[in-house]
Design an enzyme around this catalytic site. Structure first.
Site, PDB file in Angstrom:
ATOM      1  N   ARG A   3     -19.317   0.276  -5.579  1.00 45.12           N
ATOM      2  CA  ARG A   3     -18.850   0.390  -4.180  1.00 45.12           C
ATOM      3  C   ARG A   3     -19.982   1.024  -3.392  1.00 45.12           C
ATOM      4  NH1 ARG A   3     -13.106   2.453  -1.891  1.00 45.12           N
ATOM      5  NH2 ARG A   3     -12.676   0.306  -2.509  1.00 45.12           N
ATOM      6  N   HIS A  19     -14.985  -7.344   0.363  1.00 45.97           N
ATOM      7  CA  HIS A  19     -14.100  -6.593  -0.540  1.00 45.97           C
ATOM      8  C   HIS A  19     -13.254  -7.616  -1.324  1.00 45.97           C
ATOM      9  CE1 HIS A  19     -12.069  -3.398  -2.355  1.00 45.97           C
ATOM     10  NE2 HIS A  19     -11.305  -2.938  -1.375  1.00 45.97           N
ATOM     11  N   GLN A  44      -9.917  -6.862  -3.299  1.00 40.61           N
ATOM     12  CA  GLN A  44      -8.729  -6.701  -2.464  1.00 40.61           C
ATOM     13  C   GLN A  44      -8.073  -8.044  -2.176  1.00 40.61           C
ATOM     14  OE1 GLN A  44      -7.426  -3.644  -1.459  1.00 40.61           O
ATOM     15  NE2 GLN A  44      -5.702  -4.988  -1.036  1.00 40.61           N
ATOM     16  N   ASP A  92      -6.001  -3.541   8.884  1.00 39.41           N
ATOM     17  CA  ASP A  92      -6.714  -2.559   8.056  1.00 39.41           C
ATOM     18  C   ASP A  92      -7.077  -1.435   9.008  1.00 39.41           C
ATOM     19  OD1 ASP A  92      -8.248  -1.253   6.115  1.00 39.41           O
ATOM     20  OD2 ASP A  92      -9.956  -2.626   6.254  1.00 39.41           O
ATOM     21  N   CYS A 124      -4.409  -3.165   3.106  1.00 37.23           N
ATOM     22  CA  CYS A 124      -5.042  -2.832   1.814  1.00 37.23           C
ATOM     23  C   CYS A 124      -4.903  -1.362   1.447  1.00 37.23           C
ATOM     24  CB  CYS A 124      -6.519  -3.222   1.860  1.00 37.23           C
ATOM     25  SG  CYS A 124      -7.496  -2.273   3.044  1.00 37.23           S
ATOM     26  N   ARG A 156      -3.866  -4.545  -7.430  1.00 31.94           N
ATOM     27  CA  ARG A 156      -5.276  -4.222  -7.618  1.00 31.94           C
ATOM     28  C   ARG A 156      -5.608  -4.045  -9.096  1.00 31.94           C
ATOM     29  NH1 ARG A 156      -8.601  -2.405  -3.776  1.00 31.94           N
ATOM     30  NH2 ARG A 156      -9.988  -2.743  -5.552  1.00 31.94           N
TER      31      ARG A 156
HETATM   32  N1   CP Z   1      -7.830  -0.734  -0.872  1.00 25.74           N
HETATM   33  C1   CP Z   1      -8.813  -0.032  -1.463  1.00 25.74           C
HETATM   34  O1   CP Z   1      -9.881  -0.535  -1.817  1.00 25.74           O
HETATM   35  O2   CP Z   1      -8.501   1.283  -1.645  1.00 25.74           O
HETATM   36  P1   CP Z   1      -9.442   2.443  -2.174  1.00 25.74           P
HETATM   37  O3   CP Z   1     -10.450   2.727  -1.095  1.00 25.74           O
HETATM   38  O4   CP Z   1      -8.512   3.604  -2.383  1.00 25.74           O
HETATM   39  O5   CP Z   1     -10.119   2.013  -3.439  1.00 25.74           O
HETATM   40  N1  NVA Z   2     -12.316  -1.485   5.618  1.00 28.87           N
HETATM   41  C1  NVA Z   2     -12.077  -0.318   4.802  1.00 28.87           C
HETATM   42  C2  NVA Z   2     -11.404  -0.697   3.530  1.00 28.87           C
HETATM   43  C3  NVA Z   2     -11.055   0.434   2.633  1.00 28.87           C
HETATM   44  C4  NVA Z   2     -10.422   0.008   1.348  1.00 28.87           C
HETATM   45  C5  NVA Z   2     -13.391   0.390   4.536  1.00 28.87           C
HETATM   46  O1  NVA Z   2     -14.405  -0.285   4.324  1.00 28.87           O
HETATM   47  O2  NVA Z   2     -13.410   1.612   4.563  1.00 28.87           O
END
Ligand code: CP
Ligand code: NVA
Length: 318
Positions: free
Chosen positions: A113, A140, A143, A236, A276, A303
């Site tokens: 990530r 992502h 997701q 989101d 999400c 997930r």
């Molecule tokens: N939806 C999602 O990716 O959540 P987290 O940031 O908690 O991993």
């Molecule tokens: N769009 C958000 C998603 C988190 C799961 C981010 O990138 O922070």
């Protein structure tokens, strides 16, 4: 799905249609085998990842992605290692290239990530084991698998259903529109001026849509225009991780984009809501978020089944 062994999982458009179908089907199979309702004894459930390890680079926070991958790896007999921003040399003393080359010698999968999608590109270029994109500023894809699984559980075949996105044109939208178009869904997107989806990804979505029977990929700045005639309404956060300094500006500029009961009434009867998570009340009211129409908690649970499917498929253990 056997052809997916050894491949990276970077964004939904990189999957073939059979790979996407196979990953969704395997996710459902894993829920049947390893889920709380399963009739299989935990001790006799297969452990296809025995002896395998997954390093998980997290440059940003996470609840779902971290916990689902660690737990899912254990269920499959493997082990996941959490590498937070201050745990490893990456970014301070060591490049992504060197990190990729070293972790590839210890681990069987590298999940990451990151802030910039370039870091995922660099990692996947140099890693000699499969990489999983666990969120970048552009994509992502994990997701999206969970979201499509929740929608198929609810509606069955998604061809001809209409998905409306209301809010920021962000990473979560990008893969969801790619995945929805691959499954023949119509896509309707409302974003404020200046917060539109990436134009290249929108172009790819239109191409995938036309290849797969999608009738409509539509963009607007008016939330109600996107939601009218939709079967799924998705939003989101308005302030993604890394954008915290823009919080006040964004909340002002997204005024009018909250998904609330008035907006949901404009969707088709029986429409559902997705998010999400993590969620803030400014983008969706409690009334919608905790309603019967909301699939947010099955979506979160998915997930785990979906990342398990990705890991097993990448290692050819299906
Ligand atoms: N939806 C999602 O990716 O959540 P987290 O940031 O908690 O991993
Ligand atoms: N769009 C958000 C998603 C988190 C799961 C981010 O990138 O922070």
């Amino acid at each position: 799905l056997s052809g997916f062994a050894g491949k990276h999982f970077i964004s939904i458009d990189k999957l073939t249609n059979p790979e996407l179908r196979g990953l969704l089907d395997l996710s459902k199979q894993y829920r049947d085998t390893y889920g709380k309702q399963s009739t299989v004894e935990p001790t006799s459930a297969p452990k296809p990842l025995t002896g395998k390890s997954i390093s998980m680079i997290f440059q940003k926070r996470s609840t779902r992605t971290r916990v689902s991958t660690e737990t899912g790896a254990v269920l499959l007999g493997g082990q996941a290692l959490f590498l937070g921003p201050s745990d490893i040399q990456l970014g301070v003393n060591e490049s992504m290239k060197d990190t990729a080359l070293v972790l590839s010698r210890f681990n069987d999968i590298i999940l990451a990530r990151v802030f910039s999608h370039n870091d995922i590109t660099e990692l996947s270029k140099h890693a000699t084991v499969p990489v999983i994109n666990a969120l970048s500023d552009l994509h992502h894809p994990l997701q999206t698998l969970a979201d499509l699984m929740a929608l198929e559980d609810h509606f069955g075949d998604l061809r001809g259903k209409t998905l409306a996105w209301v809010g920021d044109g962000n990473n979560v939208l990008h893969d969801l529109m790619l995945g929805g178009a691959k499954l023949g869904m119509n896509i309707r997107i409302a974003t404020p001026v200046g917060y539109e989806a990436n134009t290249d990804i929108l172009e790819t979505t239109r191409r995938l849509g036309s290849e797969n029977g999608t009738k409509d990929v539509f963009t607007t700045t008016v939330a109600s225009e996107a939601v009218q005639g939709s079967d799924v309404v998705v939003t989101d956060t308005w302030v993604s991780m890394g954008q915290e300094a823009e919080y006040a500006k964004r909340v002002k500029e997204f005024d009018g984009y909250q998904v609330n009961a008035t907006l949901m009434k404009q969707a088709n009867p029986g429409a559902v809501f997705l998010h999400c998570l993590p969620r803030h009340p400014e983008e969706v009211s409690d009334e919608v978020f905790y309603s019967e129409q909301s699939l947010v908690f099955p979506e979160a649970e998915n997930r785990m089944w979906t990342v398990m499917a990705v890991m097993a498929a990448q290692l050819g253990k299906i």
